[in-house]
Design an enzyme around this catalytic site. Sequence first.
Site, short mmCIF file in Angstrom:
data_model
loop_
_atom_site.label_atom_id
_atom_site.label_comp_id
_atom_site.label_asym_id
_atom_site.label_seq_id
_atom_site.Cartn_x
_atom_site.Cartn_y
_atom_site.Cartn_z
N LYS A 1 25.18 -27.75 -39.67
CA LYS A 1 24.95 -26.66 -38.53
C LYS A 1 25.60 -25.36 -38.76
O LYS A 1 25.33 -24.52 -37.90
CB LYS A 1 25.08 -27.40 -37.24
CG LYS A 1 24.13 -28.55 -36.91
CD LYS A 1 24.47 -29.08 -35.56
CE LYS A 1 23.53 -30.06 -35.15
NZ LYS A 1 23.87 -31.55 -35.84
C1 LIG Z 1 22.77 -32.32 -36.01
C2 LIG Z 1 22.95 -33.29 -37.13
C3 LIG Z 1 21.81 -34.13 -37.74
C4 LIG Z 1 20.52 -34.12 -37.10
O1 LIG Z 1 19.68 -32.68 -37.38
P1 LIG Z 1 18.48 -32.40 -36.42
O2 LIG Z 1 18.10 -31.02 -37.05
O3 LIG Z 1 18.87 -32.49 -35.15
O4 LIG Z 1 17.36 -33.52 -36.76
C5 LIG Z 1 21.87 -35.06 -38.67
N1 LIG Z 1 23.14 -35.19 -39.18
C6 LIG Z 1 24.13 -34.43 -38.97
C7 LIG Z 1 25.65 -34.76 -39.29
C8 LIG Z 1 24.16 -33.71 -37.74
O5 LIG Z 1 25.19 -32.81 -37.37
#
Ligand SMILES: *Cc1c(COP(=O)(O)O)cnc(C)c1O
Length: 434
Positions: free
Chosen positions: A107
């Site tokens: 993210k």
């Molecule tokens: C946010 C996150 C996800 C999921 O991603 P999305 O875009 O919400 O599907 C998967 N793994 C980790 C470690 C995350 O932080």
Amino acid sequence: MKYYSTNKNTPDVSLKEAVVKGLAADNGLFMPEKIKKFDASFFDTIQNLTFQEIAFEVANKFFGEDIDEGKLKEIVYDTLQFDCPVVKVTDSIYSLELFHGPTLAFKDVGARFMARLLQHFLGKQEKLVNVLVATSGDTGSAVANGFLGVDGIHVYVLYPKGKVSLIQESQFTTLGQNITALEVDGTFDDCQHLVKTAFLDIELNEKLVLTSANSINVARFLPQAFYYFNAYARLKENGVLDGKELVVSVPSGNFGNLTAGLIAGEMGLPIKQFIAANNENDVVFEYLNSGVYTARPSVETIANAMDVGAPSNFARILDLYAYSHKTISEKIIGYRYSDDEIKTIIDKVYTEAGYLCDPHGACGFESLSEYLGENQVGVFLETAHPAKFTETVEKVIGEGKVALPAKLAEFMKGEKQSQNISKDYKEFKQFLIK
Ligand SMILES: *Cc1c(COP(=O)(O)O)cnc(C)c1O
């Protein structure tokens, strides 16, 4: 370029408005009106470009009409001060490591990109912009670090007292500067409720400029497409793709990351098949297999960033493929894993291949090993560093086996600065106003 709402019940908006508003007025999610394709020749030589160079080309297709080239390049290069390498796990399965950013989670890219884009659009406006974000852990750290030190923006991170791991907490409570951590005496839902109430509070919005930084924002969502182009380039560079089809597996929660991959596919990136890897929160898995979508409350699992019972970006997937279950279930194949299965996978991959997956990446790996056929190569998106889930991972592979990366250790050294508040909205409002 204009952005339309997936609910199609409100006029199209500019990129600036889509980024500042986050959600459309009719509660839909914004989508770009055009998805521009690359010429096939781009993919013949993509392996000669770096991650940053590729990301700029992709960003230019999305944002080039709205931001001049020099500025866009600056934003992309400021966001991507780290790499996104592919690592070989087995003969046919590779891990695309998305966790080399400041908080070791994928993210980071979207959060930083959005911070710089927002800063660009707001320019020198005299009023401070306040970003409110409720977090159960990972989003708060990525957003706080993405916005850290960005002029003209102040971030309030609301998190539930005692319900966030020490490592996660240290990533947004030790920063200072323009980041304020609010420790709420309540649950994650209480935090989210405070934020939502603030956005709807007319009096407060007359006094302060408020915006959100959650994953529905186009500026957080679209840059995730960079990863997929880089995966293709790096595999091609390693000679892995010669005469082979590429399958990509994405550990999914809110489905933003996977949707960005689907958009990369629509831009011409040669991906044969997408896989959505889920934990027991399986509403999309069910939809893919049955055509029936039923949102449900989430259940807690050890892959907790995927504990989502009503994935917001599902609306974008439906929109992208005109609500056709036939098309969607061809484009995406679903797999789901229980906590016990996830632990077994982490153990198996570690002992047999010497690669340590985090609980999310483990779902990605396993789906590829179940799915891959002749003449196919698979890459899974490793969305977090295993050290972010030390407790779970060490229960499987043994105590003391996961070293704390230097970046996380740095956060742990910092001093916690957070403000305690109750879950009472009036207190939160007073705090924001003063
Ligand atoms: C946010 C996150 C996800 C999921 O991603 P999305 O875009 O919400 O599907 C998967 N793994 C980790 C470690 C995350 O932080």
